[in-house]
Design a protein around this motif. Structure first.
Motif, PDB file in Angstrom:
ATOM      1  N   VAL A 347       0.885  -1.341  -0.121  1.00  7.42           N
ATOM      2  CA  VAL A 347      -0.015   0.016   0.075  1.00  7.42           C
ATOM      3  C   VAL A 347       0.834   1.305  -0.104  1.00  7.42           C
ATOM      4  CG1 VAL A 347      -1.669   1.264   1.407  1.00  7.42           C
ATOM      5  CG2 VAL A 347      -2.010  -1.233   1.368  1.00  7.42           C
ATOM      6  N   ARG A 348       0.522   2.390  -0.975  1.00  8.80           N
ATOM      7  CA  ARG A 348       1.145   3.464  -0.881  1.00  8.80           C
ATOM      8  C   ARG A 348       0.213   4.581   0.152  1.00  8.80           C
ATOM      9  NH1 ARG A 348       1.486   4.552  -5.612  1.00  8.80           N
ATOM     10  NH2 ARG A 348       3.749   4.289  -5.971  1.00  8.80           N
ATOM     11  N   GLN A 349       0.869   4.736   1.333  1.00  8.00           N
ATOM     12  CA  GLN A 349      -0.023   5.347   2.312  1.00  8.00           C
ATOM     13  C   GLN A 349      -0.238   6.923   1.994  1.00  8.00           C
ATOM     14  OE1 GLN A 349       2.435   6.277   5.441  1.00  8.00           O
ATOM     15  NE2 GLN A 349       0.607   6.827   7.103  1.00  8.00           N
ATOM     16  N   ARG A 350      -1.379   7.371   2.209  1.00 10.77           N
ATOM     17  CA  ARG A 350      -1.708   8.777   2.011  1.00 10.77           C
ATOM     18  C   ARG A 350      -1.969   9.396   3.273  1.00 10.77           C
ATOM     19  NH1 ARG A 350      -1.691  10.914  -3.669  1.00 10.77           N
ATOM     20  NH2 ARG A 350      -1.468   8.978  -4.761  1.00 10.77           N
ATOM     21  N   ASN A 351      -2.438   8.952   4.425  1.00  6.55           N
ATOM     22  CA  ASN A 351      -2.683   9.476   5.548  1.00  6.55           C
ATOM     23  C   ASN A 351      -2.249   8.464   6.717  1.00  6.55           C
ATOM     24  OD1 ASN A 351      -3.779  12.347   5.636  1.00  6.55           O
ATOM     25  ND2 ASN A 351      -5.175  11.494   3.885  1.00  6.55           N
ATOM     26  N   VAL A 352      -2.505   8.827   7.924  1.00  4.43           N
ATOM     27  CA  VAL A 352      -1.931   8.009   9.054  1.00  4.43           C
ATOM     28  C   VAL A 352      -2.782   6.638   8.956  1.00  4.43           C
ATOM     29  CG1 VAL A 352      -2.054   7.812  11.471  1.00  4.43           C
ATOM     30  CG2 VAL A 352      -1.142  10.010  10.443  1.00  4.43           C
ATOM     31  N   ILE A 353      -1.967   5.503   9.144  1.00  2.00           N
ATOM     32  CA  ILE A 353      -2.686   4.246   9.266  1.00  2.00           C
ATOM     33  C   ILE A 353      -2.203   3.626  10.492  1.00  2.00           C
ATOM     34  CG2 ILE A 353      -3.111   2.010   8.122  1.00  2.00           C
ATOM     35  CD1 ILE A 353      -2.561   3.133   5.635  1.00  2.00           C
ATOM     36  N   LYS A 354      -3.234   3.001  11.234  1.00  2.57           N
ATOM     37  CA  LYS A 354      -2.811   2.404  12.757  1.00  2.57           C
ATOM     38  C   LYS A 354      -3.467   0.835  12.694  1.00  2.57           C
ATOM     39  CE  LYS A 354      -4.828   5.256  15.567  1.00  2.57           C
ATOM     40  NZ  LYS A 354      -5.517   6.131  14.404  1.00  2.57           N
ATOM     41  N   VAL A 355      -2.703   0.128  13.381  1.00  2.41           N
ATOM     42  CA  VAL A 355      -3.038  -1.039  13.495  1.00  2.41           C
ATOM     43  C   VAL A 355      -4.537  -1.165  14.352  1.00  2.41           C
ATOM     44  CG1 VAL A 355      -2.599  -3.475  14.882  1.00  2.41           C
ATOM     45  CG2 VAL A 355      -1.056  -2.347  13.581  1.00  2.41           C
ATOM     46  N   GLY A 356      -5.374  -1.882  13.793  1.00  3.74           N
ATOM     47  CA  GLY A 356      -6.897  -1.906  14.528  1.00  3.74           C
ATOM     48  C   GLY A 356      -7.695  -0.891  13.929  1.00  3.74           C
ATOM     49  N   ASP A 357      -7.329  -0.116  13.015  1.00  3.33           N
ATOM     50  CA  ASP A 357      -8.111   0.759  12.123  1.00  3.33           C
ATOM     51  C   ASP A 357      -9.193   0.257  11.317  1.00  3.33           C
ATOM     52  OD1 ASP A 357      -7.025   3.216  13.294  1.00  3.33           O
ATOM     53  OD2 ASP A 357      -5.833   3.722  11.506  1.00  3.33           O
ATOM     54  N   GLN A 358     -10.419   0.463  11.446  1.00  5.73           N
ATOM     55  CA  GLN A 358     -11.453  -0.081  10.522  1.00  5.73           C
ATOM     56  C   GLN A 358     -11.296   0.644   9.166  1.00  5.73           C
ATOM     57  OE1 GLN A 358     -15.442   0.823  11.277  1.00  5.73           O
ATOM     58  NE2 GLN A 358     -16.025  -1.249  10.260  1.00  5.73           N
ATOM     59  N   ILE A 359     -10.914  -0.007   8.159  1.00  3.27           N
ATOM     60  CA  ILE A 359     -10.832   0.574   6.851  1.00  3.27           C
ATOM     61  C   ILE A 359     -11.700  -0.224   5.736  1.00  3.27           C
ATOM     62  CG2 ILE A 359      -8.422   1.248   7.189  1.00  3.27           C
ATOM     63  CD1 ILE A 359      -7.368  -1.370   6.006  1.00  3.27           C
ATOM     64  N   GLU A 360     -11.843   0.637   4.869  1.00  7.82           N
ATOM     65  CA  GLU A 360     -12.657   0.077   3.529  1.00  7.82           C
ATOM     66  C   GLU A 360     -11.765  -0.146   2.363  1.00  7.82           C
ATOM     67  OE1 GLU A 360     -16.826   0.545   1.952  1.00  7.82           O
ATOM     68  OE2 GLU A 360     -15.759   2.263   1.510  1.00  7.82           O
ATOM     69  N   PHE A 361     -11.782  -1.179   1.487  1.00  8.36           N
ATOM     70  CA  PHE A 361     -11.199  -1.216   0.381  1.00  8.36           C
ATOM     71  C   PHE A 361     -12.151  -1.017  -0.681  1.00  8.36           C
ATOM     72  CE2 PHE A 361      -7.856  -3.336   2.690  1.00  8.36           C
ATOM     73  CZ  PHE A 361      -6.704  -3.085   2.151  1.00  8.36           C
ATOM     74  N   ASN A 389       3.827   8.590   7.906  1.00 17.79           N
ATOM     75  CA  ASN A 389       4.323   9.395   6.888  1.00 17.79           C
ATOM     76  C   ASN A 389       4.033   9.157   5.630  1.00 17.79           C
ATOM     77  OD1 ASN A 389       6.674  10.248   9.031  1.00 17.79           O
ATOM     78  ND2 ASN A 389       7.409   8.062   8.759  1.00 17.79           N
ATOM     79  N   PRO A 390       3.351  10.293   5.005  1.00 17.12           N
ATOM     80  CA  PRO A 390       2.553   9.986   3.845  1.00 17.12           C
ATOM     81  C   PRO A 390       3.511   9.586   2.716  1.00 17.12           C
ATOM     82  CG  PRO A 390       2.078  12.160   4.801  1.00 17.12           C
ATOM     83  CD  PRO A 390       3.273  11.272   5.517  1.00 17.12           C
ATOM     84  N   MET A 391       3.096   8.672   1.791  1.00 20.88           N
ATOM     85  CA  MET A 391       3.666   8.090   0.538  1.00 20.88           C
ATOM     86  C   MET A 391       4.588   7.014   0.919  1.00 20.88           C
ATOM     87  SD  MET A 391       2.136   9.845  -1.506  1.00 20.88           S
ATOM     88  CE  MET A 391       2.726   9.242  -3.261  1.00 20.88           C
ATOM     89  N   GLU A 392       4.649   6.539   2.132  1.00 21.41           N
ATOM     90  CA  GLU A 392       5.328   5.310   2.581  1.00 21.41           C
ATOM     91  C   GLU A 392       4.950   4.117   2.011  1.00 21.41           C
ATOM     92  OE1 GLU A 392       7.496   3.486   6.583  1.00 21.41           O
ATOM     93  OE2 GLU A 392       6.058   4.901   6.824  1.00 21.41           O
ATOM     94  N   LEU A 393       5.651   3.119   1.574  1.00 23.68           N
ATOM     95  CA  LEU A 393       5.056   1.951   1.249  1.00 23.68           C
ATOM     96  C   LEU A 393       5.180   1.044   2.358  1.00 23.68           C
ATOM     97  CD1 LEU A 393       7.078   1.130  -2.267  1.00 23.68           C
ATOM     98  CD2 LEU A 393       4.778   1.632  -1.793  1.00 23.68           C
ATOM     99  N   LEU A 394       3.988   0.640   2.675  1.00 22.56           N
ATOM    100  CA  LEU A 394       3.560  -0.500   3.742  1.00 22.56           C
ATOM    101  C   LEU A 394       3.075  -1.875   3.121  1.00 22.56           C
ATOM    102  CD1 LEU A 394       1.500   2.121   5.732  1.00 22.56           C
ATOM    103  CD2 LEU A 394       4.000   1.847   5.854  1.00 22.56           C
ATOM    104  N   THR A 395       2.987  -2.777   4.053  1.00 21.98           N
ATOM    105  CA  THR A 395       2.367  -3.990   3.714  1.00 21.98           C
ATOM    106  C   THR A 395       1.311  -4.303   4.798  1.00 21.98           C
ATOM    107  OG1 THR A 395       4.086  -5.425   4.625  1.00 21.98           O
ATOM    108  CG2 THR A 395       4.074  -4.944   2.414  1.00 21.98           C
TER     109      THR A 395
END
Length: 430
Positions: A347-361, A389-395
């Motif tokens: 994933v290329r991040q655009r805003n803060v993501i945290k473990v446990g966040d409810q997200i929608e693909f 950090n925005p634009m960081e590559l995460l998995t």
């Protein structure tokens, strides 16, 4: 999808302020996009395209069978038209499908110096009746973008009396001035709205004063709920697509060249799905309509109304007092790769993501699923609890298959202000 009722399929036309937005809009269902060049447009602050970027955009669009239009709809003053002939010729040679123009001088230059480049009349020209459309048709124009002040009844009458292509706005910001022809910005900020510099002065906060004759003026801020005096809500015609389609509109125009890829992808996805559903059957459209409306409220926008289609807007179509509805999702990333063997999304991040966040693909074709952030890792493969950090590559691991280009939203942003009929409001947590 077959159309058993032989209705003409309208084009879904999306805004594209940058090359990235152009590609996203087309991937998410837009049949065409409109962009701006480095000159002659009305969005000087948008990410306007160089000729090289236009060429890349045209080649990308061809792969999807999509079209690219260029807005050159400024009102020219003496000297502004210099170089326009060369500009239009380059657009034609690049493969731009049509140019959107309002100024008769630019229309004449384009027709004479770039033959073969179709011309569409901009909404800035305030076309509100079929006689006007016939006039422009006789001058060789292929399409007219109707003024936003046209009602549904007038639209039906126009369609009955002319066969020129009709483009109509269905979603996005509404200008407080007639067809966007405004000089408020000129006086408030010395930026000409009709030559690409609008500062949206109508959306500023204005003070109100009591000015009795012969007495010193007195501010009454705080005594009345108004903070905006001229700011219109946005348009949304998603619930009324049947009227638009049945009345023969050829192109459904979405406003927003300065909007985000989250906005462009969502709105293009919704209107494409809405068109597909209605062409399948009225029942299919009614079944999916609530989901389409809900989806639109997942992106940042103002409150929504139907503009002038069903009567002149009232004070209910102005922004004042407490917000009546606020989107509760935030765009946090996009999928760039997926490993099905391990069910891991890069994933290329655009805003803060945290473990446990409810997200929608979500993805093209109105695909959705909700999950929670698990097994979040940074670019070095290290487990992390939070990625700021925005634009960081995460998995992260996911429970369903995703595809490159799918987007990710986080649910539960901020507070909702609920407007009450008595003018008061109450606040609840999302």
């Amino acid at each position: 999808m077959s159309n058993t009722r032989n209705l003409k399929r309208p084009e879904v036309l999306a805004p594209a302020g940058t090359l990235e937005k152009l590609k996203v809009a087309i991937q998410y269902g837009a049949d065409a996009v409109y962009i701006g060049g480095d000159a002659y447009g009305l969005r000087s602050r948008a990410g306007n395209f160089s000729f090289e970027e236009m060429a890349e955009g045209v080649e990308f669009a061809k792969k999807y069978g999509a079209q690219v239009y260029v807005a050159a709809n400024m009102v020219t003053h003496e000297g502004n038209e210099e170089g326009a002939g060369d500009f239009f010729r380059k657009l034609r040679d690049i493969g731009i499908r049509a140019v959107i123009v309002s100024d008769p001088a630019l229309i004449s230059i384009c027709a004479q110096e770039a033959p073969g480049l179709p011309i569409h009349l901009s909404t800035q020209a305030s076309a509100t009746n079929f006689e006007t459309l016939e006039f422009w048709k006789e001058l060789g124009l292929e399409r007219v973008v109707l003024a936003r002040e046209v009602s549904m009844e007038e639209l039906a009458e126009i369609r009955k009396n002319t066969d020129i292509e009709i483009e109509a706005f269905v979603h996005g910001a509404m200008c407080i001035s007639y067809s966007g022809r405004c000089v408020l910005s000129n006086y408030m900020s010395h930026r000409d709205a009709n030559r690409g510099g609008c500062s949206q002065s109508c959306r500023w906060k204005y003070d109100l004063f009591d000015m009795p004759y012969g007495e010193e003026r007195r501010s009454i801020t705080g005594e009345v709920p108004e903070e905006f005096s001229m700011s219109a809500v946005d348009m949304s015609m998603i619930e009324h697509l049947p009227d638009i389609i049945e009345n023969g509109v050829d192109s459904l125009k979405i406003e927003g060249r300065m909007k985000s890829i989250h906005y462009v992808s969502t709105v293009a996805n919704v209107y494409k799905k809405g068109v597909d559903a209605y062409l399948e059957s009225p029942e299919a459209f009614e079944e999916i309509k609530p989901a389409l409306v809900d989806e639109l409220w997942k992106v940042a926008q103002r409150e929504l109304a139907t503009g002038f289609y069903y009567g002149a807007p009232t004070e209910e179509q102005q922004l004042f007092g407490a917000r009546r509805k606020i989107p509760q999702y935030k765009f946090v990333g996009e999928v760039v790769d997926f490993d099905q063997a391990t069910m891991t999304a890069t994933v290329r991040q655009r805003n803060v993501i945290k473990v446990g966040d409810q997200i929608e693909f979500y993805g093209p074709g109105f695909r959705h699923f909700t999950t929670f952030v698990e097994n979040l890792r940074n670019e070095d493969g290290e487990l992390i609890d939070r990625a700021p950090n925005p634009m960081e590559l995460l998995t992260m691991t996911v429970p369903q298959v995703v595809e490159p280009g799918d987007m990710i939203r986080r649910h539960g942003e901020g507070l909702i202000n609920l407007y009450q009929k008595d003018g008061t409001s109450k606040t609840v947590r999302a």
